[in-house]
Design an enzyme around this catalytic site. Sequence first.
Site, mmCIF file in Angstrom:
data_model
loop_
_atom_site.group_PDB
_atom_site.id
_atom_site.type_symbol
_atom_site.label_atom_id
_atom_site.label_comp_id
_atom_site.label_asym_id
_atom_site.label_seq_id
_atom_site.Cartn_x
_atom_site.Cartn_y
_atom_site.Cartn_z
ATOM 1 N N GLU A 46 0.826 -1.196 0.000
ATOM 2 C CA GLU A 46 0.000 0.000 0.000
ATOM 3 C C GLU A 46 0.865 1.252 0.000
ATOM 4 O O GLU A 46 1.941 1.276 0.593
ATOM 5 C CB GLU A 46 -0.897 0.016 1.251
ATOM 6 C CG GLU A 46 -2.022 -0.994 1.165
ATOM 7 C CD GLU A 46 -2.936 -0.987 2.386
ATOM 8 O OE1 GLU A 46 -4.127 -1.256 2.212
ATOM 9 O OE2 GLU A 46 -2.465 -0.739 3.507
ATOM 10 N N CYS A 83 3.394 8.587 0.781
ATOM 11 C CA CYS A 83 3.874 7.736 1.867
ATOM 12 C C CYS A 83 4.175 6.363 1.254
ATOM 13 O O CYS A 83 3.289 5.701 0.726
ATOM 14 C CB CYS A 83 2.781 7.658 2.931
ATOM 15 S SG CYS A 83 3.237 6.679 4.361
ATOM 16 N N CYS A 117 5.879 -6.214 8.752
ATOM 17 C CA CYS A 117 7.041 -5.657 9.445
ATOM 18 C C CYS A 117 7.383 -6.579 10.604
ATOM 19 O O CYS A 117 6.499 -7.114 11.265
ATOM 20 C CB CYS A 117 6.720 -4.256 9.978
ATOM 21 S SG CYS A 117 8.117 -3.489 10.823
ATOM 22 N N CYS A 161 6.015 -3.479 16.956
ATOM 23 C CA CYS A 161 5.574 -2.395 17.844
ATOM 24 C C CYS A 161 4.121 -2.651 18.246
ATOM 25 O O CYS A 161 3.279 -2.966 17.405
ATOM 26 C CB CYS A 161 5.713 -1.048 17.157
ATOM 27 S SG CYS A 161 7.403 -0.731 16.623
ATOM 28 N N CYS A 200 1.042 -0.800 16.426
ATOM 29 C CA CYS A 200 1.052 -0.637 14.968
ATOM 30 C C CYS A 200 0.383 -1.806 14.259
ATOM 31 O O CYS A 200 0.694 -2.967 14.523
ATOM 32 C CB CYS A 200 2.497 -0.487 14.486
ATOM 33 S SG CYS A 200 2.643 -0.411 12.701
ATOM 34 N N CYS A 229 -1.144 6.868 9.750
ATOM 35 C CA CYS A 229 0.073 6.253 10.289
ATOM 36 C C CYS A 229 -0.250 5.016 11.109
ATOM 37 O O CYS A 229 -1.083 5.053 12.010
ATOM 38 C CB CYS A 229 0.788 7.229 11.214
ATOM 39 S SG CYS A 229 1.501 8.594 10.342
HETATM 40 N N1 SAH Z 1 8.798 1.453 10.473
HETATM 41 C C1 SAH Z 1 9.116 2.823 10.388
HETATM 42 C C2 SAH Z 1 8.381 3.479 9.269
HETATM 43 C C3 SAH Z 1 6.848 3.422 9.404
HETATM 44 S S1 SAH Z 1 6.353 4.968 9.913
HETATM 45 C C4 SAH Z 1 8.875 3.510 11.697
HETATM 46 O O1 SAH Z 1 8.248 2.916 12.558
HETATM 47 O O2 SAH Z 1 9.338 4.626 11.851
HETATM 48 C C5 SAH Z 1 4.912 4.670 10.714
HETATM 49 C C6 SAH Z 1 4.759 5.717 11.815
HETATM 50 O O3 SAH Z 1 3.465 5.560 12.354
HETATM 51 C C7 SAH Z 1 5.745 5.526 12.955
HETATM 52 O O4 SAH Z 1 6.174 6.766 13.438
HETATM 53 C C8 SAH Z 1 4.903 4.852 14.023
HETATM 54 O O5 SAH Z 1 5.373 5.156 15.313
HETATM 55 C C9 SAH Z 1 3.548 5.432 13.740
HETATM 56 N N2 SAH Z 1 2.442 4.579 14.130
HETATM 57 C C10 SAH Z 1 2.382 3.236 14.118
HETATM 58 N N3 SAH Z 1 1.179 2.812 14.537
HETATM 59 C C11 SAH Z 1 0.453 3.925 14.793
HETATM 60 C C12 SAH Z 1 -0.873 4.145 15.229
HETATM 61 N N4 SAH Z 1 -1.700 3.138 15.455
HETATM 62 N N5 SAH Z 1 -1.280 5.418 15.380
HETATM 63 C C13 SAH Z 1 -0.464 6.462 15.106
HETATM 64 N N6 SAH Z 1 0.792 6.304 14.668
HETATM 65 C C14 SAH Z 1 1.252 5.052 14.527
HETATM 66 FE FE1 SF4 Z 2 7.181 -1.682 11.924
HETATM 67 FE FE2 SF4 Z 2 4.974 -0.401 12.605
HETATM 68 FE FE3 SF4 Z 2 6.990 -0.531 14.319
HETATM 69 FE FE4 SF4 Z 2 7.226 0.983 12.105
HETATM 70 S S1 SF4 Z 2 5.796 1.289 13.787
HETATM 71 S S2 SF4 Z 2 8.736 -0.460 12.931
HETATM 72 S S3 SF4 Z 2 6.028 -0.250 10.657
HETATM 73 S S4 SF4 Z 2 5.809 -2.282 13.578
#
Ligand code: SAH
Ligand code: SF4
Length: 347
Positions: free
Chosen positions: A96, A109, A116, A120, A123, A339
């Site tokens: 996506e 984006c 991944c 986290c 996420c 995000c």
């Molecule tokens: N993996 C990389 C790039 C993905 S960016 C990283 O984590 O930086 C995705 C962004 O969205 C990251 O800053 C993450 O902290 C944020 N994110 C992930 N899950 C989210 C959520 N449920 N609500 C808001 N932000 C979120």
């Molecule tokens: Fe992976 Fe989501 Fe963590 Fe970014 S925020 S490193 S996409 S699990």
Amino acid sequence: MQTQPTRQSILDFSHGELCRWMEAHGQTRYRAGQILRWIYHRQANSFGEMTDVGKALRALLSEHFTIPRQAVEKETASADGTVKFLARLADGEAAESVLIPERGHLTLCVSTQVGCAMGCAFCRTGSGGLVRNLTPGEILAQVRDARLKATEEAPLTNLVFMGMGEPLANYDNLVRALAVITSADHGLAFAGRRVTVSTSGLVPQIAELGQDTQASLAVSLNATTDEVRDAVMPVNRKWNIQALLHACRAFPLKSGRRITFEYVLLKGVNDSEADARRLARLLAGMPAKVNLIAYNPHPESRFERPDPETVLRFQAVLMEKHFTAVVRKSKGDDILAACGQLRADRA
Ligand code: SAH
Ligand code: SF4
């Protein structure tokens, strides 16, 4: 029986590799740049269009290479103008990307992996684990195709590697794609400062990124103590906050640039005023800006979004300490494009 050789995506080839391919096929190196300019500057879809390339070479190229477009299976538009693209990949997986309208320009984006591995807790992308890395060509196709959606009034000028996946965990393919994205001679000619790579904190690759590319750095910090960060971002157990910020301080910043720190506010977890003050202390003296993102809910996670007053209070503490702190409006959350919400499913 003679089998047809499998054709390769030319988007997976670097300029140097294509030069060598040309030489190996009795051509001059010059041809490589010429072909790549057709693909990235003039958006050619076939070798047949390349009118200043001889017929025999065009035929040879068609035999060996494809110039793929993404197979966009679904395009979902949000009420705020954000558009999410779901592209089907050759093996049935999906990637996506999200096109975000901003004042006078578009930001894309970009995804670098299917799923991944970083796990986290908040996420959605990470909730199903890693499926596979995207190839350089699959990363590039998102950008090349999005260019076609741009207009003169709203050109595609900015890229954020904040889609699916951890870009620095797919380091080699990321760097190969970035080389094409920022090459003015035979690539997509994006300005390095308009290309931002976001990481959850893979410390060794942060240093490499600074050496190998022109890209700007964003770091998903998301907590101010190791205790909380360990709990929500497992990567912190390997490289803790101190190690991460040390790598950030050592990152070679080009003049006028700053590191972006993303901070997802999770209700009752990391959103107190004490957290805001600790964050200011952690970032003291660094050319930094902070993007505050109120948690975007999704079915795979148990966190809650803080109320707007808490978000504003957190921002105010940072601003009192003279930080640039922006509350990022979640664009496209009505279509699960915001995000941390991306997670394309298999067909
Ligand atoms: N993996 C990389 C790039 C993905 S960016 C990283 O984590 O930086 C995705 C962004 O969205 C990251 O800053 C993450 O902290 C944020 N994110 C992930 N899950 C989210 C959520 N449920 N609500 C808001 N932000 C979120
Ligand atoms: Fe992976 Fe989501 Fe963590 Fe970014 S925020 S490193 S996409 S699990």
